[in-house]
Design an enzyme around this catalytic site. Sequence first.
Site, PDB file in Angstrom:
ATOM      1  N   CYS A  25      -9.042   9.084  -9.952  1.00 38.67           N
ATOM      2  CA  CYS A  25      -8.584   8.973 -11.387  1.00 38.67           C
ATOM      3  C   CYS A  25      -9.736   9.155 -12.239  1.00 38.67           C
ATOM      4  CB  CYS A  25      -8.022   7.590 -11.513  1.00 38.67           C
ATOM      5  SG  CYS A  25      -6.650   7.350 -10.485  1.00 38.67           S
ATOM      6  N   PRO A  55       0.825  -1.226   0.024  1.00 38.66           N
ATOM      7  CA  PRO A  55      -0.001  -0.059   0.161  1.00 38.66           C
ATOM      8  C   PRO A  55       0.621   1.158  -0.138  1.00 38.66           C
ATOM      9  CG  PRO A  55       0.093  -0.844   2.164  1.00 38.66           C
ATOM     10  CD  PRO A  55       0.907  -1.774   1.374  1.00 38.66           C
ATOM     11  N   GLU A  59      -3.400   0.526 -14.192  1.00 35.21           N
ATOM     12  CA  GLU A  59      -4.557   1.557 -13.981  1.00 35.21           C
ATOM     13  C   GLU A  59      -3.892   2.967 -13.620  1.00 35.21           C
ATOM     14  OE1 GLU A  59      -6.789   3.985 -12.763  1.00 35.21           O
ATOM     15  OE2 GLU A  59      -7.640   2.614 -11.172  1.00 35.21           O
ATOM     16  N   LEU A  60      -3.634   3.615 -14.645  1.00 30.88           N
ATOM     17  CA  LEU A  60      -3.070   4.809 -14.438  1.00 30.88           C
ATOM     18  C   LEU A  60      -4.093   6.282 -14.503  1.00 30.88           C
ATOM     19  CD1 LEU A  60      -0.120   3.698 -16.877  1.00 30.88           C
ATOM     20  CD2 LEU A  60      -0.451   3.307 -14.446  1.00 30.88           C
TER      21      LEU A  60
HETATM   22  C1  SIN Z   1      -9.449   5.539  -8.696  1.00 29.57           C
HETATM   23  O1  SIN Z   1      -9.570   6.549  -8.576  1.00 29.57           O
HETATM   24  O2  SIN Z   1      -8.724   5.033  -9.248  1.00 29.57           O
HETATM   25  C2  SIN Z   1     -10.562   4.574  -8.147  1.00 29.57           C
HETATM   26  C3  SIN Z   1     -11.943   5.232  -8.295  1.00 29.57           C
HETATM   27  C4  SIN Z   1     -12.880   4.095  -8.389  1.00 29.57           C
HETATM   28  O3  SIN Z   1     -12.641   2.926  -8.240  1.00 29.57           O
HETATM   29  O4  SIN Z   1     -14.143   4.799  -8.489  1.00 29.57           O
END
Ligand code: SIN
Length: 487
Positions: free
Chosen positions: A292, A184, A258-259
């Site tokens: 993201c 983490p 996952e960027l």
């Molecule tokens: C992320 O910000 O990568 C995850 C957001 C989400 O799973 O909704």
Amino acid sequence: MSLQLLQKKDLFRQEAFWGGAWGKGNPDLKIEVVNPATLDIIGTVPSLGRKETLEAVQTSLLAFQDWSARPAKERSILIRTWSDLMKKNREDLALLMTLEQGKPLIESRAEIDYSASFLEWFAEEGKRVYGDIIPSHRRDTKIEVIKEPVGVCGILTPWNFPSSMITRKAGAALSAGCTVIGKPSELTPFSALALAALALEAGIPEGVFQVLTGYPEEIANTLIDSSEVKKISFTGSTRVGKLIMERSAKTLKRLSLELGGNAPFLVFDDADLEAAVKGAILSKFRNAGQTCVCANRFLVQKGIYNDFVSLFSESALKLKVGNGLEKDITIGPLISEVAVQKVEGHIRDAIDKGGKLQLGGKRSELGKLFFSPTVISEISEDSLSMNEEVFGPVAPIYRFESMEDGLRIANATPSGLASYAYTQDYRKMRIVAENIQAGMLGINEGLISTEQAPFGGLKESGFGREGSKYGIQEYLNVKYVCVGGFQ
Ligand code: SIN
């Protein structure tokens, strides 16, 4: 001190879990974890490195032999129990998350539900990992396809969703029969360590899910360089994703990346204004904009532009900034001083380039890391916030003329994670769905994340899918078996 509110005190662990036991590594090397709302130190975690990572890899490898050989149903029961324990301890897990990450308690509770949902989902999916029998090209052979777990997996997760980014990966990996070493963020390790404690309580064997705490580089590089580790799944920045990919070439490791995103939020003239504003507020300000998939740029058509700007600013004004543990707070602090400075830089740049500040624009008086919700209209196309992930509570709103214009700007970015469009015209919905360059699209919907749907990006937002029926495939190898001699 809020930690005293914990009902199950042993969920707060100041040790990491690897090699079959809780431990501290070198007692002189530790990391202080700070509450971003108060800047108080919550506690410390070990700063582990190469030695401990190699130990974890060996433990994981050994555990893989038994875990991967178990019937899927047996794994499923344990993973499901882990999910149930998360639900049972929801308040404690949410409290730990708000303390270390800052998000309001209401959002932390929602994240715990979201996080547990991935374990529940994959506990079921693991039982449905089917192979194939393929009609053969010859009379005397049979063609079979079997699916096998890839092996030991390293999962590298960020601070913005300290629990769900772990279970979205680990749930899929463990149900496929893989073993997992989690790393983490050093900013939010306590949620991960609480997950490890609950995994053990659920009966998941010691070597199957381990959590290493520390600074990322040494642990991540050791995992990436190890030929025993077969897969790395990473959620984080595009810059780091590229470094991981480059380094993984040495062992040709399987990757899920996952960027970062730069999500456009398109509002067409015919949109339902109130629905669009509601979706925009949810999408933009979830987790103080540190998401993201959150709307990064608002692209609003000229006919509805002024109404959208005023209703959106009015709604953003009602958001309540403060310590996430307090009642009715909707925006917590940003994670760090660096994050606040980035937001300030984006705002300065937007205004220098002709943007008009409608709301906010500065730190709140509440404390160093609290930032007021900010709305900037008349943003220019070359502003930083139109071209980079803001990762804060700032909404730049751009005016576009035609649908072609809107779509062109929406796609004018190397990123391609999430996107949003508001229109009541089915034809436009189809055109956007077919032309938007993103892995995910919300049409008349600002919150799209769920365990049932495939989460992931295109272009420089990475590759691989998480959640859904697709997520488990990332942790499986396909093996073709040709059986001969049937004449
Ligand atoms: C992320 O910000 O990568 C995850 C957001 C989400 O799973 O909704």
